[in-house]
Scaffold this active site. Sequence first.
Site, PDB file in Angstrom:
ATOM      1  N   ASP A 187      -1.664  -8.969  -0.372  1.00 22.72           N
ATOM      2  CA  ASP A 187      -2.854  -9.688  -0.847  1.00 22.72           C
ATOM      3  C   ASP A 187      -3.874  -9.927   0.259  1.00 22.72           C
ATOM      4  O   ASP A 187      -4.611 -10.909   0.238  1.00 22.72           O
ATOM      5  CB  ASP A 187      -2.476 -11.036  -1.498  1.00 22.72           C
ATOM      6  CG  ASP A 187      -1.353 -10.883  -2.487  1.00 22.72           C
ATOM      7  OD1 ASP A 187      -1.474  -9.996  -3.348  1.00 22.72           O
ATOM      8  OD2 ASP A 187      -0.352 -11.617  -2.387  1.00 22.72           O
ATOM      9  N   LYS A 223      -6.694  -5.261   0.673  1.00 20.28           N
ATOM     10  CA  LYS A 223      -6.690  -3.806   0.938  1.00 20.28           C
ATOM     11  C   LYS A 223      -7.587  -3.057  -0.024  1.00 20.28           C
ATOM     12  O   LYS A 223      -8.264  -2.119   0.365  1.00 20.28           O
ATOM     13  CB  LYS A 223      -5.265  -3.239   0.780  1.00 20.28           C
ATOM     14  CG  LYS A 223      -4.304  -3.688   1.831  1.00 20.28           C
ATOM     15  CD  LYS A 223      -2.923  -3.127   1.574  1.00 20.28           C
ATOM     16  CE  LYS A 223      -2.206  -3.740   0.394  1.00 20.28           C
ATOM     17  NZ  LYS A 223      -1.844  -5.149   0.483  1.00 20.28           N
ATOM     18  N   GLY A 239      -1.200  -5.619  -7.008  1.00 14.89           N
ATOM     19  CA  GLY A 239      -2.405  -5.694  -7.834  1.00 14.89           C
ATOM     20  C   GLY A 239      -3.602  -5.680  -6.930  1.00 14.89           C
ATOM     21  O   GLY A 239      -3.664  -6.448  -5.978  1.00 14.89           O
ATOM     22  N   HIS A 240      -4.520  -4.773  -7.165  1.00 11.99           N
ATOM     23  CA  HIS A 240      -5.757  -4.759  -6.381  1.00 11.99           C
ATOM     24  C   HIS A 240      -6.879  -5.204  -7.280  1.00 11.99           C
ATOM     25  O   HIS A 240      -7.083  -4.618  -8.340  1.00 11.99           O
ATOM     26  CB  HIS A 240      -6.109  -3.337  -5.933  1.00 11.99           C
ATOM     27  CG  HIS A 240      -5.136  -2.752  -4.979  1.00 11.99           C
ATOM     28  ND1 HIS A 240      -4.624  -3.449  -3.927  1.00 11.99           N
ATOM     29  CD2 HIS A 240      -4.610  -1.521  -4.909  1.00 11.99           C
ATOM     30  CE1 HIS A 240      -3.806  -2.663  -3.251  1.00 11.99           C
ATOM     31  NE2 HIS A 240      -3.771  -1.487  -3.828  1.00 11.99           N
ATOM     32  N   GLN A 265       1.487  -4.106  -1.120  1.00  9.40           N
ATOM     33  CA  GLN A 265       2.145  -5.253  -0.451  1.00  9.40           C
ATOM     34  C   GLN A 265       1.739  -5.334   1.031  1.00  9.40           C
ATOM     35  O   GLN A 265       0.688  -4.863   1.414  1.00  9.40           O
ATOM     36  CB  GLN A 265       3.670  -5.179  -0.580  1.00  9.40           C
ATOM     37  CG  GLN A 265       4.202  -5.438  -1.979  1.00  9.40           C
ATOM     38  CD  GLN A 265       4.257  -4.206  -2.826  1.00  9.40           C
ATOM     39  OE1 GLN A 265       4.626  -3.143  -2.391  1.00  9.40           O
ATOM     40  NE2 GLN A 265       3.876  -4.333  -4.082  1.00  9.40           N
TER      41      GLN A 265
HETATM   42  P1  IMP Z   1       9.296  -7.629  -6.132  1.00  8.34           P
HETATM   43  O1  IMP Z   1       8.497  -6.666  -5.328  1.00  8.34           O
HETATM   44  O2  IMP Z   1       8.737  -7.889  -7.514  1.00  8.34           O
HETATM   45  O3  IMP Z   1      10.760  -7.315  -6.158  1.00  8.34           O
HETATM   46  O4  IMP Z   1       9.190  -9.059  -5.390  1.00  8.34           O
HETATM   47  C1  IMP Z   1       9.732  -9.280  -4.111  1.00  8.34           C
HETATM   48  C2  IMP Z   1       8.846 -10.213  -3.293  1.00  8.34           C
HETATM   49  O5  IMP Z   1       7.658  -9.533  -2.932  1.00  8.34           O
HETATM   50  C3  IMP Z   1       8.397 -11.464  -4.040  1.00  8.34           C
HETATM   51  O6  IMP Z   1       8.310 -12.542  -3.134  1.00  8.34           O
HETATM   52  C4  IMP Z   1       7.021 -11.095  -4.535  1.00  8.34           C
HETATM   53  O7  IMP Z   1       6.201 -12.213  -4.772  1.00  8.34           O
HETATM   54  C5  IMP Z   1       6.522 -10.262  -3.370  1.00  8.34           C
HETATM   55  N1  IMP Z   1       5.503  -9.289  -3.748  1.00  8.34           N
HETATM   56  C6  IMP Z   1       5.685  -8.115  -4.396  1.00  8.34           C
HETATM   57  N2  IMP Z   1       4.516  -7.483  -4.545  1.00  8.34           N
HETATM   58  C7  IMP Z   1       3.582  -8.243  -3.960  1.00  8.34           C
HETATM   59  C8  IMP Z   1       2.178  -8.090  -3.754  1.00  8.34           C
HETATM   60  O8  IMP Z   1       1.547  -7.096  -4.125  1.00  8.34           O
HETATM   61  N3  IMP Z   1       1.564  -9.099  -3.083  1.00  8.34           N
HETATM   62  C9  IMP Z   1       2.238 -10.183  -2.630  1.00  8.34           C
HETATM   63  N4  IMP Z   1       3.536 -10.362  -2.792  1.00  8.34           N
HETATM   64  C10 IMP Z   1       4.211  -9.400  -3.455  1.00  8.34           C
END
Ligand code: IMP
Length: 449
Positions: A13, A16, A40-41, A223
Amino acid sequence: MPGAIIIGSQWGDEGKGKIVDIIAEDADYIIRFQGGNNAGHTLVVEGDTYTFHALPSGAVRGIRGLIASEVVLDPRQLADEINSFNGDVNLGIDPRTAIIMPWHNDLDYAQEKARSKAEVEIGTTQKGIGPSYSDDINRWGIRFSELVGNPDTLEERMRAVHEEIQEKTLRGVYNMEPRYDIDETVLEYQKFGRDLKKYLADVSKEVDMALKEGKKVIFEGAQGTLLDLKFGNYDRVTSSHPMSGAIFTSVGIPPTTMKNINRIIGITKAYVTKVGSGPVVTCLDKGLWPVEEEKSEYEGNYIREKGHEVGTTTKRPRRVGWMDLIALKYTQRLNGFSELALMKLDVLAGLDKIKLAVAYKHKFGRVLDGDDYPSWDLKFLSECESIYEEFDGIGSEEEIRGVTKYRKLTKNARKFVERVEYLMGVPITIVSTGPGREETIFRKKFKKF
Ligand code: IMP
């Protein structure tokens, strides 16, 4: 210089999407190489807001977008996004890409509940990311090649995997009724197969050719590096590798291609945020997850509200903290950033004082001030306090928001930017002063793609 890698340097977040969108103006290809629709962008283009979860963000510009093998792909999400552009996307999907199936969402839900009981809850996005990566590694996952292959074979595979593995796991291990109907799911996925078949592309081959032909190629991370499965704060991490080195194994190109990709842009916010649990040493929310706003520091709530720091995918309030140079030096070392983009500087406008963490002090006295951030030691990190440099406020909203020339920034804002740059030893080429594309400062050191 035909290749650039764009990586989140914190916990995701960082903004990017905006930078990819700006740099992509002149690009030929944009490649997503890890993660799935957990990312999510949000992009603001001429006042219109676009949110992508599955499509590479260049789709708004009609650039060739490629989904590489280490992405996990939810066809339901992808189909929706393609439809929102009336099918007008230039997209290629690698046959080796793992497909997110409805049982992965159920497993994500059930496993998070189990983790919560064991007090090791991650706070996943519940998009089925971890379970689909696990299935791929267990070698009973379904890949894009099978989704778009023979529909009868797909049905056989889906039924076998569902009956022999997923249903037994959900019912037997987690005591959960599947929330999907297998007959409907088979028909639904056969239709996705037919609709998405035209996007099948050998991404490895295509990128290899593109780089050899000197095409402009962007590798778009999702991420942030502190969520990396290995190098992030395990176990509070995602299941992929949001790091520059991951492009090789995901796309299927050798490290020698680096001679064509010598630009690695680290995207960093002027503060930090984290969705989900895990240590954030500079946290302004007493470390609490989920956030309890009444217990947060004034600055935490101020930044969260002003920066709209709510998950794009999950809508959960993000934890907020001051910018952290110990963590950033670590992700710099892992990724080899050749430049940094400093995002959301305008969010700090209006605060009397701002802070920058330049070292940590552990409760037993050890001081960390280099790039040796112990990402694996969550207990140690949770026992650290930040040592801060304090700065006078960077100015009012009117003074910072939307500034496009570096020299027009206030003296205090420049002092902050230059101090970060000095301590990092990496040029800050872009400073973002608002969400819009035009609310951006390109410094002299910035080179167009
Ligand atoms: P997962 O990727 O859904 O398995 O989540 C694992 C961890 O990564 C959690 O703490 C999510 O909130 C975090 N996470 C996954 N994708 C994002 C992202 O795009 N931005 C911020 N945190 C993320």
